[in-house]
Write a protein that holds these residues in place. Sequence first.
Motif, mmCIF file in Angstrom:
data_model
loop_
_atom_site.group_PDB
_atom_site.id
_atom_site.type_symbol
_atom_site.label_atom_id
_atom_site.label_comp_id
_atom_site.label_asym_id
_atom_site.label_seq_id
_atom_site.Cartn_x
_atom_site.Cartn_y
_atom_site.Cartn_z
ATOM 1 N N PHE A 49 0.832 -1.187 0.000
ATOM 2 C CA PHE A 49 0.000 0.000 0.000
ATOM 3 C C PHE A 49 0.870 1.242 0.000
ATOM 4 N N ARG A 50 0.380 2.254 -0.675
ATOM 5 C CA ARG A 50 1.011 3.566 -0.619
ATOM 6 C C ARG A 50 -0.082 4.571 -0.331
ATOM 7 N N ASN A 51 0.123 5.357 0.704
ATOM 8 C CA ASN A 51 -0.912 6.304 1.129
ATOM 9 C C ASN A 51 -2.277 5.620 1.268
ATOM 10 N N ARG A 52 -2.264 4.441 1.840
ATOM 11 C CA ARG A 52 -3.436 3.625 2.155
ATOM 12 C C ARG A 52 -4.077 2.984 0.938
ATOM 13 N N ALA A 53 -3.599 3.297 -0.263
ATOM 14 C CA ALA A 53 -4.182 2.697 -1.462
ATOM 15 C C ALA A 53 -3.393 1.448 -1.840
ATOM 16 N N PRO A 54 -4.111 0.355 -2.146
ATOM 17 C CA PRO A 54 -3.403 -0.858 -2.559
ATOM 18 C C PRO A 54 -2.777 -0.672 -3.938
ATOM 19 N N LEU A 55 -1.480 -0.897 -4.040
ATOM 20 C CA LEU A 55 -0.794 -0.748 -5.320
ATOM 21 C C LEU A 55 -0.560 -2.085 -6.006
ATOM 22 N N ASP A 56 -0.385 -3.095 -5.209
ATOM 23 C CA ASP A 56 -0.102 -4.400 -5.796
ATOM 24 C C ASP A 56 -0.482 -5.474 -4.798
ATOM 25 N N ASP A 57 -1.384 -6.327 -5.172
ATOM 26 C CA ASP A 57 -1.701 -7.488 -4.324
ATOM 27 C C ASP A 57 -1.655 -8.759 -5.155
ATOM 28 N N SER A 58 -0.858 -8.737 -6.187
ATOM 29 C CA SER A 58 -0.802 -9.884 -7.097
ATOM 30 C C SER A 58 -0.196 -11.122 -6.449
ATOM 31 N N GLY A 59 0.521 -10.934 -5.365
ATOM 32 C CA GLY A 59 1.123 -12.077 -4.687
ATOM 33 C C GLY A 59 0.195 -12.782 -3.720
ATOM 34 N N MET A 60 -1.012 -12.287 -3.628
ATOM 35 C CA MET A 60 -1.951 -12.783 -2.625
ATOM 36 C C MET A 60 -3.019 -13.656 -3.272
ATOM 37 N N PRO A 61 -3.302 -14.836 -2.684
ATOM 38 C CA PRO A 61 -4.431 -15.639 -3.178
ATOM 39 C C PRO A 61 -5.737 -14.874 -2.958
ATOM 40 N N LYS A 62 -6.365 -14.476 -4.047
ATOM 41 C CA LYS A 62 -7.504 -13.560 -3.942
ATOM 42 C C LYS A 62 -8.740 -14.189 -3.318
ATOM 43 N N ASP A 63 -8.861 -15.492 -3.455
ATOM 44 C CA ASP A 63 -10.100 -16.112 -3.006
ATOM 45 C C ASP A 63 -10.218 -16.149 -1.497
ATOM 46 N N ARG A 64 -9.083 -16.075 -0.794
ATOM 47 C CA ARG A 64 -9.175 -16.220 0.664
ATOM 48 C C ARG A 64 -8.460 -15.120 1.429
ATOM 49 N N PHE A 65 -7.584 -14.407 0.775
ATOM 50 C CA PHE A 65 -6.810 -13.370 1.455
ATOM 51 C C PHE A 65 -7.357 -11.993 1.091
#
Lengths: 114, 115
Positions: free
Chosen positions: B49-65
């Motif tokens: 996150f930068r300034n509270r905005a998510p910039l990259d969450d591609s490393g996260m399993p989207k279905d559960r995280f």
Amino acid sequence: AQSVSQHNHHVILSEAASLELGCNYSYGGTVNLFWYVQYPGQHLQLLLKYFSGDPLVKGIKGFEAEFIKSKFSFNLRKPSVQWSDTAEYFCAVNEDSGYSTLTFGKGTMLLVSP
Amino acid sequence: DARVTQTPRHKVTEMGQEVTMRCQPILGHNTVFWYRQTMMQGLELLAYFRNRAPLDDSGMPKDRFSAEMPDATLATLKIQPSEPRDSAVYFCASGPPGQEWGEQFFGPGTRLTVL
């Protein structure tokens, strides 16, 4: 995507031995380079970093690292290790741009025997 | 001495349960990173996150995280439902403004065990 390779997964040394841990990265542009240390049960702490200038960087606790651009390397060295240097060492790289994140190597576990 | 804090430090839960991990970045830092550390994979970036905005969450399993920053002093990482393969140490790190490509300051981690 950039990658970071640390050549040794485990290193065992006796106290007073010299240390060199290898680190190579794959990105061809301008990079920032870091070595972090993780003592047993603790969080990662910065040992040293290179952004620009003198390619020989000195860090805390007697560690130093040399950036060799032609070899895409940033090896960590210490002339004489101590038992308290037992820890895991991580090399990390990011591109010198505004939104690049750190890419970490898999780490090298150093065990120093007294 | 400014530090990143994380709670809880240890969490043992059963498969299927929701897990919430919290991180308080260093005051004034505007980038927050979530990492997962395992023996097999090493340190993996899950989200940042930068300034509270998510910039990259591609490393996260989207279905559960899911990762959020409700405010500048709190970042959360949730797993729902949790699975045994989520067992790992989860680190939060923060960075000062104007140095997004610079040093990151790590918290002590949350050691998660999912049975």
